[in-house]
Design a protein around this motif. Structure first.
Motif, PDB file in Angstrom:
ATOM      1  N   LEU A 156      35.105  37.014  51.157  1.00 39.16           N
ATOM      2  CA  LEU A 156      36.475  36.653  51.606  1.00 39.16           C
ATOM      3  C   LEU A 156      36.933  35.596  50.768  1.00 39.16           C
ATOM      4  N   LEU A 157      37.959  35.850  49.713  1.00 36.83           N
ATOM      5  CA  LEU A 157      38.736  34.809  49.053  1.00 36.83           C
ATOM      6  C   LEU A 157      39.972  34.673  49.734  1.00 36.83           C
ATOM      7  N   GLU A 158      40.350  33.481  50.411  1.00 35.55           N
ATOM      8  CA  GLU A 158      41.535  33.364  50.782  1.00 35.55           C
ATOM      9  C   GLU A 158      42.248  32.237  49.872  1.00 35.55           C
ATOM     10  N   GLU A 159      43.611  32.671  49.679  1.00 38.62           N
ATOM     11  CA  GLU A 159      44.223  31.737  48.779  1.00 38.62           C
ATOM     12  C   GLU A 159      45.636  31.474  49.490  1.00 38.62           C
ATOM     13  N   GLN A 160      46.214  30.209  49.084  1.00 35.91           N
ATOM     14  CA  GLN A 160      47.396  29.591  49.642  1.00 35.91           C
ATOM     15  C   GLN A 160      48.336  29.793  48.530  1.00 35.91           C
ATOM     16  N   GLY A 161      49.623  29.896  48.984  1.00 39.09           N
ATOM     17  CA  GLY A 161      50.637  29.840  47.891  1.00 39.09           C
ATOM     18  C   GLY A 161      50.920  31.131  47.085  1.00 39.09           C
ATOM     19  N   THR A 162      51.797  31.070  45.980  1.00 39.29           N
ATOM     20  CA  THR A 162      52.186  32.076  45.197  1.00 39.29           C
ATOM     21  C   THR A 162      51.201  32.506  44.075  1.00 39.29           C
ATOM     22  N   THR A 163      50.369  31.558  43.725  1.00 35.52           N
ATOM     23  CA  THR A 163      49.352  31.812  42.661  1.00 35.52           C
ATOM     24  C   THR A 163      48.500  33.103  42.659  1.00 35.52           C
ATOM     25  N   ASP A 164      47.492  33.383  41.840  1.00 32.30           N
ATOM     26  CA  ASP A 164      46.649  34.617  41.797  1.00 32.30           C
ATOM     27  C   ASP A 164      45.338  34.079  41.224  1.00 32.30           C
ATOM     28  N   PHE A 165      44.869  32.998  41.683  1.00 28.14           N
ATOM     29  CA  PHE A 165      43.495  32.801  41.241  1.00 28.14           C
ATOM     30  C   PHE A 165      42.511  33.647  41.757  1.00 28.14           C
ATOM     31  N   SER A 166      42.779  34.099  42.940  1.00 31.88           N
ATOM     32  CA  SER A 166      41.487  35.153  43.647  1.00 31.88           C
ATOM     33  C   SER A 166      41.843  36.204  43.013  1.00 31.88           C
ATOM     34  N   GLY A 167      43.050  36.748  42.519  1.00 30.40           N
ATOM     35  CA  GLY A 167      42.904  38.009  41.633  1.00 30.40           C
ATOM     36  C   GLY A 167      42.465  37.883  40.182  1.00 30.40           C
ATOM     37  N   VAL A 168      42.351  36.770  39.733  1.00 31.46           N
ATOM     38  CA  VAL A 168      41.375  36.571  38.508  1.00 31.46           C
ATOM     39  C   VAL A 168      39.989  36.711  38.795  1.00 31.46           C
ATOM     40  N   LEU A 169      39.605  36.046  40.029  1.00 31.40           N
ATOM     41  CA  LEU A 169      37.976  36.354  40.319  1.00 31.40           C
ATOM     42  C   LEU A 169      37.846  37.753  40.491  1.00 31.40           C
ATOM     43  N   LEU A 170      38.813  38.482  40.808  1.00 30.15           N
ATOM     44  CA  LEU A 170      38.598  39.956  41.273  1.00 30.15           C
ATOM     45  C   LEU A 170      38.604  40.661  40.052  1.00 30.15           C
ATOM     46  N   ARG A 171      39.309  40.395  38.969  1.00 27.38           N
ATOM     47  CA  ARG A 171      39.306  41.021  37.919  1.00 27.38           C
ATOM     48  C   ARG A 171      37.907  40.907  37.080  1.00 27.38           C
ATOM     49  N   TYR A 172      37.529  39.754  37.043  1.00 26.52           N
ATOM     50  CA  TYR A 172      36.106  39.327  36.763  1.00 26.52           C
ATOM     51  C   TYR A 172      34.926  40.065  37.203  1.00 26.52           C
ATOM     52  N   TYR A 173      35.260  40.206  38.242  1.00 23.47           N
ATOM     53  CA  TYR A 173      34.133  41.104  39.161  1.00 23.47           C
ATOM     54  C   TYR A 173      34.216  42.489  38.950  1.00 23.47           C
ATOM     55  N   ALA A 174      35.423  43.093  38.626  1.00 20.85           N
ATOM     56  CA  ALA A 174      35.489  44.484  38.423  1.00 20.85           C
ATOM     57  C   ALA A 174      35.092  44.627  37.107  1.00 20.85           C
ATOM     58  N   ALA A 175      35.619  43.807  36.029  1.00 16.73           N
ATOM     59  CA  ALA A 175      34.988  43.688  34.831  1.00 16.73           C
ATOM     60  C   ALA A 175      33.725  43.753  34.220  1.00 16.73           C
ATOM     61  N   GLU A 176      33.012  42.995  35.289  1.00 17.15           N
ATOM     62  CA  GLU A 176      31.362  42.716  35.186  1.00 17.15           C
ATOM     63  C   GLU A 176      30.926  44.213  35.514  1.00 17.15           C
ATOM     64  N   GLY A 177      31.392  44.873  36.462  1.00 22.31           N
ATOM     65  CA  GLY A 177      30.732  45.864  37.042  1.00 22.31           C
ATOM     66  C   GLY A 177      30.694  47.199  36.100  1.00 22.31           C
ATOM     67  N   LEU A 178      31.996  47.065  35.352  1.00 21.92           N
ATOM     68  CA  LEU A 178      32.167  47.971  34.583  1.00 21.92           C
ATOM     69  C   LEU A 178      31.484  48.131  33.101  1.00 21.92           C
ATOM     70  N   VAL A 179      31.247  46.658  32.875  1.00 19.67           N
ATOM     71  CA  VAL A 179      30.481  46.463  31.753  1.00 19.67           C
ATOM     72  C   VAL A 179      29.016  46.750  32.082  1.00 19.67           C
ATOM     73  N   GLN A 180      28.534  46.595  33.084  1.00 16.92           N
ATOM     74  CA  GLN A 180      27.121  46.626  33.626  1.00 16.92           C
ATOM     75  C   GLN A 180      26.849  48.207  34.031  1.00 16.92           C
ATOM     76  N   GLY A 181      27.698  48.936  33.787  1.00 17.41           N
ATOM     77  CA  GLY A 181      27.712  50.412  34.314  1.00 17.41           C
ATOM     78  C   GLY A 181      27.742  50.661  35.660  1.00 17.41           C
ATOM     79  N   HIS A 182      28.376  49.825  36.674  1.00 15.41           N
ATOM     80  CA  HIS A 182      28.523  50.103  38.043  1.00 15.41           C
ATOM     81  C   HIS A 182      29.817  51.041  38.373  1.00 15.41           C
ATOM     82  N   GLN A 183      29.635  51.319  39.619  1.00 14.09           N
ATOM     83  CA  GLN A 183      30.853  52.165  39.996  1.00 14.09           C
ATOM     84  C   GLN A 183      31.700  51.133  40.842  1.00 14.09           C
ATOM     85  N   VAL A 184      32.809  51.054  40.424  1.00 10.20           N
ATOM     86  CA  VAL A 184      33.654  50.237  40.976  1.00 10.20           C
ATOM     87  C   VAL A 184      34.984  50.830  41.618  1.00 10.20           C
TER      88      VAL A 184
END
Length: 393
Positions: A70-98
């Protein structure tokens, strides 16, 4: 009385040596792509797509399968969204189901592309030295071949690390040629799933659980699944009914049950905007209890009127801390605990910085140098005067 020659090994006599049989199905014990055993307890782990975050997860060097963050983020930034994009991109490159929850399928176009290897690093990797240039201590590697040399061992470790966690570039987009897995959008969670008269036709979060369960039942036992839930309970993507405690807590209970049932196939990462749902509320506290790991991102506010950093060094720009990272809990080793609470991870102040090429880097926090004071001291020294606030001991 029988005697045995002293120089004779007992196991070398006839009838003493036992044949060493290979374990059955040795080839089938290979882990799936993007999965490796934890160095602590051997449980299978997968990468989050961010190398610094993998090192933070209680020594597992990755996210253990069957757990969620669980990634909690304060304010209006989207650093947690960047971590989720890396997480999804890593799964697609490895052949996982996202599986993407809440957001439309067009979210895939925001995934970063795989970074090209740096030319400087390729130049730094020099070829093996000539036989006359070898050190005298390297004689013990000659019998094992060139593959046992320390340089080749390090290169193999770097290659295995690269295959486990790829480097991504935010300035690029993930190309279809690099995608080996597939992205599955879940049923919509928006207000159209509700009756305009105010009567609920169906529960959107319950439909997501049924969708995940059907996909897991129809998949192979060695297939890895990732659940991406960006900005949970955000009003623009989730219906108002989803933010009720009876709805969201039932969803997290069901997701936790799926993680425990498919403990060798499923992982999940959830982001939550704490500006709308603060940690002081009971709902967020229960959400933290139902998560295996809780991290909080606190962006640093920009000081008005501050002088910009010098443009001479680009490394200082990328390494400048953009926020603080608070570790509230980490995935435990077993039911008795051991999720890093006995280490200094919780007591140490961590920070993070984001760059286009290096991604999000987590490191210990250190105060930046006072640029204005250094410039004033240089001017005073150049003019031959003493510093204003100098203290002599």
């Amino acid at each position: 009385m029988s005697f045995v020659k002293r120089n004779t090994v007992l196991s070398s006599r006839a009838g003493r040596a036992l044949p060493q049989a290979k374990p059955p199905n040795a080839e089938k014990l290979q882990p799936p792509p993007g999965v490796r055993p934890s160095p602590l307890d051997g449980r299978p782990t997968t990468s989050t797509g961010t190398a610094s975050l993998d090192q933070l997860l209680a020594g597992h060097n990755g996210l253990p399968l069957g757990t969620c963050l669980l990634l909690e983020e304060q304010g209006t930034t989207d650093f947690s969204g960047v971590l989720l994009r890396y997480y999804a991109a890593e799964g697609l490159v490895q052949g996982h189901q996202v599986h993407l929850v809440g957001y439309p399928p067009e979210w895939r176009r925001q995934l970063p592309g795989v970074a090209q290897p740096d030319s400087k690093s390729s130049k730094s990797s020099k070829p093996a030295p000539a036989p006359e240039e070898k050190m005298k201590i390297a004689w013990r590697y000659e019998a094992l071949g060139n593959s046992a040399a320390p340089g080749n061992v390090a290169s193999r470790e770097d290659a295995s690390q690269a295959s486990f966690c790829h480097n991504f570039d935010l300035s690029k987009r993930l190309e279809p040629a690099s995608i080996k897995g597939s992205l599955h959008p879940t049923p919509s969670t928006g207000p159209p799933t509700f009756d305009p008269r105010g009567q609920i036709t169906r529960s959107p979060l319950k439909a997501i659980i049924k969708h995940l369960q059907s996909k897991l039942l129809s998949s192979a036992p060695t297939e890895i699944h990732r659940v991406v839930i960006p900005s949970l309970l955000l009003p623009s993507f989730y219906a108002p009914q989803c933010s009720q405690p009876s709805e969201v807590l039932r969803f997290l209970h069901a997701l936790r049950a799926l993680l425990r049932t498919y403990s060798s196939q499923l992982t999940a990462i959830i982001s939550l905007p704490t500006s709308l749902f603060p940690r002081s509320s009971g709902l967020v506290r229960w959400m933290e209890l139902l998560s295996d790991g809780v991290l909080e991102l606190v962006p640093l506010p920009a000081t008005p009127g501050a002088a910009p950093p010098p443009a001479s060094s680009n490394a200082e720009k990328t390494d400048q801390s953009q926020g603080l990272l608070k570790v509230h809990s980490l995935p435990v080793y077993h039911e008795k605990g051991g999720g890093g609470a006995e280490t200094s991870t919780f007591r140490e102040t961590l920070s993070f910085s984001l760059s286009m090429s290096k991604g999000l880097n987590i490191k210990p926090y250190s105060l930046p140098p006072m640029i204005e004071d250094e410039e004033e001291q240089k001017k005073e020294k150049a003019s031959g005067g003493k510093p204003k606030d100098g203290i002599d001991f």
